[in-house]
Motif scaffolding. Structure first.
Motif, short mmCIF file in Angstrom:
data_model
loop_
_atom_site.label_atom_id
_atom_site.label_comp_id
_atom_site.label_asym_id
_atom_site.label_seq_id
_atom_site.Cartn_x
_atom_site.Cartn_y
_atom_site.Cartn_z
N PRO A 144 0.80 -1.23 0.00
CA PRO A 144 0.00 0.00 0.00
C PRO A 144 0.83 1.28 0.00
O PRO A 144 0.45 2.28 -0.63
CB PRO A 144 -0.83 -0.12 1.28
N SER A 145 1.98 1.26 0.68
CA SER A 145 2.80 2.47 0.76
C SER A 145 3.44 2.85 -0.58
O SER A 145 3.89 3.98 -0.77
CB SER A 145 3.91 2.29 1.81
N LEU A 146 3.49 1.91 -1.52
CA LEU A 146 4.10 2.18 -2.83
C LEU A 146 3.06 2.34 -3.94
O LEU A 146 3.41 2.68 -5.07
CB LEU A 146 5.05 1.03 -3.22
N PHE A 151 2.53 3.43 -10.70
CA PHE A 151 2.30 3.42 -12.15
C PHE A 151 2.54 4.79 -12.81
O PHE A 151 2.15 4.99 -13.95
CB PHE A 151 0.86 2.96 -12.44
N THR A 152 3.19 5.70 -12.06
CA THR A 152 3.40 7.05 -12.61
C THR A 152 4.86 7.38 -12.88
O THR A 152 5.15 8.23 -13.73
CB THR A 152 2.82 8.11 -11.67
N PHE A 153 5.79 6.74 -12.16
CA PHE A 153 7.20 7.08 -12.31
C PHE A 153 7.75 6.64 -13.66
O PHE A 153 7.35 5.60 -14.19
CB PHE A 153 8.03 6.42 -11.21
N LYS A 160 14.45 2.71 -9.11
CA LYS A 160 15.16 3.21 -7.94
C LYS A 160 14.28 3.11 -6.69
O LYS A 160 14.74 2.63 -5.63
CB LYS A 160 15.58 4.66 -8.16
N GLN A 161 13.04 3.55 -6.78
CA GLN A 161 12.17 3.53 -5.62
C GLN A 161 11.97 2.11 -5.09
O GLN A 161 12.01 1.87 -3.88
CB GLN A 161 10.80 4.14 -5.97
N ASN A 162 11.77 1.16 -5.99
CA ASN A 162 11.47 -0.20 -5.56
C ASN A 162 12.71 -1.00 -5.17
O ASN A 162 12.65 -1.80 -4.23
CB ASN A 162 10.71 -0.93 -6.68
N LEU A 163 13.83 -0.76 -5.84
CA LEU A 163 15.05 -1.50 -5.50
C LEU A 163 15.70 -0.98 -4.23
O LEU A 163 16.48 -1.70 -3.59
CB LEU A 163 16.03 -1.43 -6.67
N GLU A 164 15.40 0.25 -3.84
CA GLU A 164 15.95 0.80 -2.60
C GLU A 164 14.97 0.69 -1.43
O GLU A 164 15.29 1.11 -0.32
CB GLU A 164 16.34 2.26 -2.80
N SER A 165 13.81 0.11 -1.68
CA SER A 165 12.81 -0.01 -0.63
C SER A 165 13.30 -0.93 0.49
O SER A 165 13.95 -1.95 0.25
CB SER A 165 11.50 -0.58 -1.22
N GLY A 171 3.92 -11.77 5.87
CA GLY A 171 3.53 -13.15 5.59
C GLY A 171 4.57 -13.92 4.79
O GLY A 171 4.70 -15.13 4.94
N TRP A 172 5.31 -13.24 3.93
CA TRP A 172 6.33 -13.93 3.13
C TRP A 172 7.72 -13.81 3.76
O TRP A 172 8.59 -14.61 3.48
CB TRP A 172 6.40 -13.34 1.71
N ASN A 173 7.92 -12.78 4.59
CA ASN A 173 9.21 -12.51 5.22
C ASN A 173 10.33 -12.36 4.18
O ASN A 173 11.43 -12.86 4.35
CB ASN A 173 9.56 -13.61 6.22
N ILE A 174 10.00 -11.66 3.10
CA ILE A 174 10.96 -11.41 2.03
C ILE A 174 11.05 -9.90 1.81
O ILE A 174 10.01 -9.23 1.72
CB ILE A 174 10.51 -12.07 0.70
N PRO A 175 12.24 -9.34 1.69
CA PRO A 175 12.36 -7.91 1.37
C PRO A 175 11.70 -7.61 0.03
O PRO A 175 11.87 -8.37 -0.93
CB PRO A 175 13.87 -7.67 1.32
N TRP A 176 10.98 -6.50 -0.02
CA TRP A 176 10.28 -6.14 -1.26
C TRP A 176 11.24 -5.98 -2.43
O TRP A 176 10.94 -6.42 -3.54
CB TRP A 176 9.49 -4.85 -1.06
N ASN A 177 12.41 -5.39 -2.20
CA ASN A 177 13.32 -5.14 -3.32
C ASN A 177 13.84 -6.45 -3.93
O ASN A 177 14.04 -6.54 -5.14
CB ASN A 177 14.49 -4.23 -2.92
N ILE A 178 14.02 -7.49 -3.10
CA ILE A 178 14.47 -8.78 -3.62
C ILE A 178 13.35 -9.44 -4.43
O ILE A 178 13.58 -9.95 -5.53
CB ILE A 178 14.91 -9.71 -2.48
N PHE A 179 12.13 -9.41 -3.88
CA PHE A 179 11.01 -9.98 -4.63
C PHE A 179 10.77 -9.20 -5.92
O PHE A 179 10.50 -9.79 -6.98
CB PHE A 179 9.73 -9.95 -3.78
#
Length: 400
Positions: A144-146, A151-153, A160-165, A171-179
């Motif tokens: 939700p925070s992203l 869909f605008t950048f 950059k925004q997603n890989l540096e998140s 529930g998955w215990n996985i960093p968003w940038n890795i997924f």
């Protein structure tokens, strides 16, 4: 005209009669020649041992082309995923993956449009985010925070925004940038399988595969982490064995002017002050500056009568170069001068120390007057050093 004084140092007054002030700054960073010097020889400045390597030449040539200073490259190349995915992300950021748009530009496709939705040109961003098929999958999993800006950048900001998140998917215990990186990679692979081999995968299977591999990347990295070097730094200077003297040296190069200065201090095994020094050496690079600091420090320690000396520097490169007896190292005047002092009637050894453990030497180096090429010595500690020395006085015994 003899440009060298009787004591072996440059004669700045005579240099001023021949050279400009800027040229003198470069000359002062060079060790004056002596009668026993060997002939100058070429060496390669872009490697630690100064011998030529094709890799270093290539890296230097492409340095500006690759935009190494751009923070997104550091983010991509340090990401905890396989190298092939990093390379894919790098190509994506440069919009060079083989989409129909790119293939059309290279005259290897007759139509730049998307072969799946047939609605838009198949650009990098369309393939990875905006195509109807992939956008529906993103809507199911975006945190939700992203979501607001997702869909605008444009492509570089989006990556950059997603890989540096720093988000971790609940529930998955996985960093968003890795997924995120894993999902992009498998989306691209599955899309190519469908277009070129007519092998299809459902969005759910692509998502499941991306989660599985992202967890594998993340957990595999966590297992490897304990093998990295630990406890290689200390928070302060450390006491030596009785009888030893310690020479801490450091160099400083101004990023704006390129002017270099050196500093150092000699103290006994408990940390008690014996003397300190600093000096400006003109314009120089950081390695040469560190070597100058060691050379001047050794000269002063020898003249003071030191018999058992440990030299501490926070420059691993300088220490390795001094201890390397290859032909390249011996050809460098400063290395030769340092080793000539070391083979005199005393015992010397080198140790690397952290920047924090070398703080007083760093302060002395930065205190030097860049327009004064004389060596300034301090019989008592300058006021600027008192706090750093007080911290060192509570140091533990040396554990080397």
């Amino acid at each position: 005209m003899n440009l060298i004084k009787d004591n072996g140092s440059w004669d700045t007054d005579k240099l001023a009669e021949v050279f400009t002030a800027e040229a003198i700054q470069y000359i002062m960073s060079i060790k004056p020649p002596t009668q026993g010097d060997i002939a100058d020889s070429c060496y390669w400045r872009w490697t630690s041992k100064h011998d030529f390597e094709l890799k270093s030449a290539y890296n230097k040539q492409v340095e500006l082309t690759w935009e190494i200073a751009n923070p997104i490259w550091n983010t991509i190349w340090s990401l905890q995923v396989p190298q092939r995915i990093r390379f894919f992300l790098w190509l994506s950021c440069r919009q060079k993956i083989m989409t129909n748009s790119e293939r059309y530009k290279r005259s290897i496709a007759v139509d730049p449009s998307c072969p799946i939705c047939h609605e838009n040109e198949e650009t990098t961003l369309h393939v990875l985010r905006d195509c109807n098929v992939i956008s529906q999958s993103w809507l199911k999993i975006i945190p939700p925070s992203l979501l607001n800006d997702f869909f605008t950048f444009p492509i570089s900001e989006w990556l950059k925004q997603n890989l540096e998140s720093k988000l971790v998917i609940p529930g998955w215990n996985i960093p968003w940038n890795i997924f995120f990186a894993s999902f992009l990679w498998h989306t691209w692979k599955n899309r190519n399988d469908f277009i070129f081999s007519q092998v299809s995968s459902s969005p759910d299977s692509t998502l499941a595969k991306s989660i599985t591999w992202a967890r594998y990347y993340h957990e595999g990295w966590q297992i490897q982490k304990p093998n990295t070097i630990a406890n290689v730094t200390q928070s302060c200077w450390q006491h030596l064995e009785p009888g030893w003297l310690c020479l801490n040296v450091d160099g400083s190069v101004s990023s704006s002017s390129g002017c270099a200065s050196i500093g150092g201090l000699l103290r006994d095994h408990l940390g008690n002050w014996i003397f300190g020094f600093n000096k400006s050496i003109g314009k120089s690079n950081i390695l040469q500056t560190e070597l100058w600091a060691i050379y001047i420090g050794l000269q002063l320690a020898w003249s003071h009568g030191a018999e058992v000396l440990q030299i501490q520097s926070d420059s691993k490169q300088a220490i390795q170069l001094i201890q390397d007896f290859s032909k390249i190292s011996k050809a460098l005047p400063l290395i030769r001068a340092i080793n000539e002092i070391r083979i005199q009637g005393w015992m010397t050894e080198f140790h690397w120390t952290s920047r924090e453990g070398n703080k007083p030497a760093d302060i002395l180096a930065k205190m030097a007057n860049i327009s004064d090429y004389n060596t300034i010595t301090f019989a008592t500690p300058p006021v600027e050093l008192l706090q750093a020395l007080a911290k060192d006085s509570t140091a533990p015994s040396n554990m080397f």
